[in-house]
Structure formats: structure tokens, C-alpha cells
Design an enzyme around this catalytic site. Structure first.
Site, PDB file in Angstrom:
ATOM      1  CG  ASP A   1      11.509  37.576  50.379  1.00  0.00           C
ATOM      2  OD1 ASP A   1      10.767  38.362  50.995  1.00  0.00           O
ATOM      3  OD2 ASP A   1      12.433  37.948  49.630  1.00  0.00           O
TER       4      ASP A   1
ATOM      5  CG  ASP B   1       9.904  42.295  46.650  1.00  0.00           C
ATOM      6  OD1 ASP B   1       8.974  41.830  45.966  1.00  0.00           O
ATOM      7  OD2 ASP B   1       9.775  43.292  47.388  1.00  0.00           O
TER       8      ASP B   1
END
Length: 163
Positions: free
Chosen positions: A10, A12
Site C-alpha cells: 500500500d 499511504d
């Protein structure tokens, strides 16, 4: 044909600090351990990918071109540290759009696995949200949920498995 092991991250609050709907290059801030961990994982033969939900596009907070400018800046910083992200894929939709590409759907991960001949049994999805973990499981990957800046904890786990 050889299959490759990979790690899907991922973006963020996993690789970079999330200050909320980030799209301006000046908002890019890496965690202290990001470069060191990614370099070591890369040296272990993992292909590195980023799979990210970017609902700020669907919500009208910024445009897709702004996200690409931000991601290009991030990739430039990573390359300056010797890190090669093989590909970034993203879902631009808001949650209420009920698309088929937003994590926890495995669609984007599955596409990358097919395109890059990834061996799912040797590969991981790393993220900070349960939707990241669910997407990884749905794609048949091992998973690891990070807390803020705990990529080092994941690296320690990989090293323990390898020894």
C-alpha cells in the site's frame, strides 16, 4: 517460464506518511526506514509493487494527473536510493462507487501477478488497513499489517523465515 516473488505495498501510511489526500509533491514524506527496508527486500530478489486506493480522485479533491505527478516524484526519490518499483496501480474511485478495483478487491493485485508472472505462494501484501490485508488474502498472498513505520518489523519477519 520463471515465476517471481513479489511484495505489494500500500502507499499511504505504509511507505510514506499520510497527511490526507496527498497529491502535491511537497507533501511527500517517507518513513525513516522505507529506503533501507525496500533496498534489502529488493536485494533478496523481490519485485516491488505499489497498489493504492486513491479515492481523492473520485471525490474530486485532485485530478488523476496530480496523482501521477506525485507518484513520479516518489519514484524519482526511490530511484535515487537505488530502489526500483516495478509498477504502481491505483483505484481512482470513491468507496460509494462500488467499483471492482478498490481494495479489498484483489483485482489490481491479480492483474499484476498475471502480467509479471508472480508466484503468489512466495509473495506478500503489506499495508496499514484491513482492506489491504483482505485484498492480499483474496489474491492468495501472505500478508503483513504495518503500524506506523514498522516496515523494519516486516523485514525482521522475512529474515527470520529465510534463516
Amino acid at each position: 517460464m520463471n515465476k517471481f516473488k513479489a511484495i505489494f505495498f500500500d502507499r499511504d501510511d505504509t511507505l510514506i506518511k499520510d497527511s490526507g489526500y496527498m497529491y502535491r509533491p511537497e507533501d511527500l514524506k517517507f518513513f525513516d526506514d522505507t529506503f533501507q527496508v525496500l533496498k534489502e527486500l529488493q536485494s533478496k530478489g523481490y519485485l516491488l509493487f505499489i497498489v493504492t486506493n486513491q479515492s481523492g480522485i473520485g471525490r474530486g479533491y485532485f485530478e488523476e494527473k496530480d496523482m501521477h505527478i506525485f507518484n513520479d516524484h516518489m519514484l524519482t526519490e526511490l530511484k535515487a536510493h537505488g530502489i526500483n518499483i516495478k509498477e504502481i496501480v491505483f483505484c481512482p474511485h470513491a468507496p460509494e462507487d462500488q467499483c471492482d478495483c478498490r481494495k479489498p478487491s484483489p483485482k489490481l493485485i491479480n492483474q499484476l501477478c498475471e502480467k509479471h508472472n508472480v508466484d503468489r505462494a512466495l509473495s506478500w501484501m503489506i499495508g496499514d488497513k484491513s482492506s489491504d490485508i483482505e485484498a492480499g488474502r483474496n489474491a492468495g498472498l501472505k500478508t503483513f499489517k504495518v503500524k506506523t513505520s514498522s516496515l523494519t518489523n516486516f523485514l525482521n519477519k522475512i529474515n527470520a523465515i529465510a534463516s
